[in-house]
Design a protein around this motif. Structure first.
Motif, PDB file in Angstrom:
ATOM      1  N   LEU A  40       0.806  -1.215   0.000  1.00 41.70           N
ATOM      2  CA  LEU A  40       0.000   0.000   0.000  1.00 41.70           C
ATOM      3  C   LEU A  40       0.842   1.270   0.000  1.00 41.70           C
ATOM      4  N   ARG A  41       1.824   1.364   0.881  1.00 41.77           N
ATOM      5  CA  ARG A  41       2.504   2.632   1.157  1.00 41.77           C
ATOM      6  C   ARG A  41       3.965   2.690   0.712  1.00 41.77           C
ATOM      7  N   GLU A  42       4.529   1.588   0.276  1.00 40.43           N
ATOM      8  CA  GLU A  42       5.951   1.580  -0.045  1.00 40.43           C
ATOM      9  C   GLU A  42       6.206   0.988  -1.430  1.00 40.43           C
ATOM     10  N   ARG A  43       5.399   1.392  -2.357  1.00 43.43           N
ATOM     11  CA  ARG A  43       5.529   0.863  -3.720  1.00 43.43           C
ATOM     12  C   ARG A  43       6.896   1.196  -4.324  1.00 43.43           C
ATOM     13  N   HIS A  44       7.465   2.311  -3.946  1.00 44.66           N
ATOM     14  CA  HIS A  44       8.758   2.715  -4.493  1.00 44.66           C
ATOM     15  C   HIS A  44       9.869   1.741  -4.142  1.00 44.66           C
ATOM     16  N   LEU A  45       9.662   0.898  -3.135  1.00 43.42           N
ATOM     17  CA  LEU A  45      10.688  -0.065  -2.734  1.00 43.42           C
ATOM     18  C   LEU A  45      10.694  -1.320  -3.604  1.00 43.42           C
ATOM     19  N   TRP A  46       9.609  -1.553  -4.347  1.00 39.24           N
ATOM     20  CA  TRP A  46       9.563  -2.778  -5.157  1.00 39.24           C
ATOM     21  C   TRP A  46       9.153  -2.548  -6.609  1.00 39.24           C
ATOM     22  N   ASP A  47       8.674  -1.372  -6.958  1.00 46.33           N
ATOM     23  CA  ASP A  47       8.296  -1.076  -8.336  1.00 46.33           C
ATOM     24  C   ASP A  47       9.337  -0.146  -8.952  1.00 46.33           C
TER      25      ASP A  47
END
Length: 305
Positions: free
Chosen positions: A163-170
């Protein structure tokens, strides 16, 4: 890649064998210099290659009228994301609301996951992931894909990461923001992803709801594209998420099993691409979520040999 190969198309490279051939020497004359015809052809080829490099982002664009003629796209089906107030309306036109739509989506997804393998066909995927697909008889050519993996983190932590940390995996994410929080666990979310040139950026506007109080500590997240008047297109394509579902189940020792079921129209892709490529991308996505967490290994006391 096509631009890089252009010199071979224009015959700008001459092999050593051709360079010493009697025929080429005769054409070049006694001085060894190419004649005017060769110079003109080489100049035209060089100018053509230069133009291709400068206009590389426009070379492979499909005309808009050709896109409209395609019968395999979401646009051709004349179906678009609905505004929030129209969600939940039945086929008979009976009124509903987005809350009922989301609750029905969650219950339907949980029932489908309880049925396990019914209707699903296995497909090869990345290491330590499971991938399968299902055909849906609603007239739309895009399949539903399901990807699963195990993660070294509890369900609630993984839900927060999605939900809140998409920048860590996308890796393709440019930016994302919550447009409107409808209640404590329901919101409208807007995000933009980049693409390799000449493909344009893709924008997503999704209505999503999650629950972290399922039996045994499981969590669920459902999302679908929705229309919203507060978002203006930034110059890319408006992609459509037909359905995106995440189920996070505990599997012991602080670990989770993540299952992602997805069906999306990214625009500008053929049904063959969705059948052969899109499912693999879904599996890569769950693998990236898994790899964004450190791997915990049990270590015993050190011994001297």
């Amino acid at each position: 890649l096509a631009v890089c190969l252009a010199p071979s198309i224009f015959h700008l490279n001459v092999s050593k064998k051709e360079g010493t051939s009697p025929r080429l020497i005769q054409r070049r004359g006694p001085s060894g210099k190419p004649d005017q015809k060769d110079l003109n052809e080489n100049m035209a080829a060089t100018q053509g290659l230069s133009h291709m490099i400068i206009e590389c982002k426009k070379l492979f664009q499909i005309p808009h009228d050709m896109m409209l003629q395609s019968r395999n796209s979401y646009v051709a089906a004349e179906t678009h994301p609905l505004p929030l107030e129209d969600l939940g309306i039945s086929l008979k036109g009976d009124p509903g609301d987005y809350r009922a739509f989301l609750d029905a989506s969650i219950q339907s997804f949980l029932r489908e996951m309880a049925e396990k393998c019914r209707g699903w066909h296995s497909a090869p995927g990345p290491e330590h992931t499971e991938l399968s697909y299902k055909k849906v008889g609603d007239g739309h050519p895009i399949r539903v894909w399901k990807a699963s993996t195990e993660i070294e983190a509890p369900p609630a932590t993984v839900l927060h990461r999605v939900l809140r940390e998409r920048h860590l995996w996308d890796d393709d994410l440019l930016h994302g923001r919550v447009i409107e929080a409808l209640d404590q666990n329901t919101e409208i979310y807007h995000y933009v992803t980049d693409s390799m040139a000449p493909h344009p950026r893709r924008e997503f506007i999704v209505l999503r709801k999650w629950s972290a109080d399922l039996p045994r500590g499981a969590c669920v997240l459902v999302a679908s594209s929705v229309e919203h008047d507060k978002v203006q297109l930034e110059g890319g394509l408006r992609a459509v998420v037909l359905s995106s579902r995440y189920l996070l189940e505990p599997c012991g020792m602080g670990r989770s099993r993540l299952t992602h079921v997805c069906r999306a129209d990214l625009r500008g892709r053929s049904p063959d691409w969705y059948n052969k490529v899109f499912g693999h991308l879904c599996a890569v996505e769950v693998a990236r979520i898994r790899d964004s967490f450190p791997v915990l290994t049990a270590r015993g006391p050190e011994t001297k040999l």
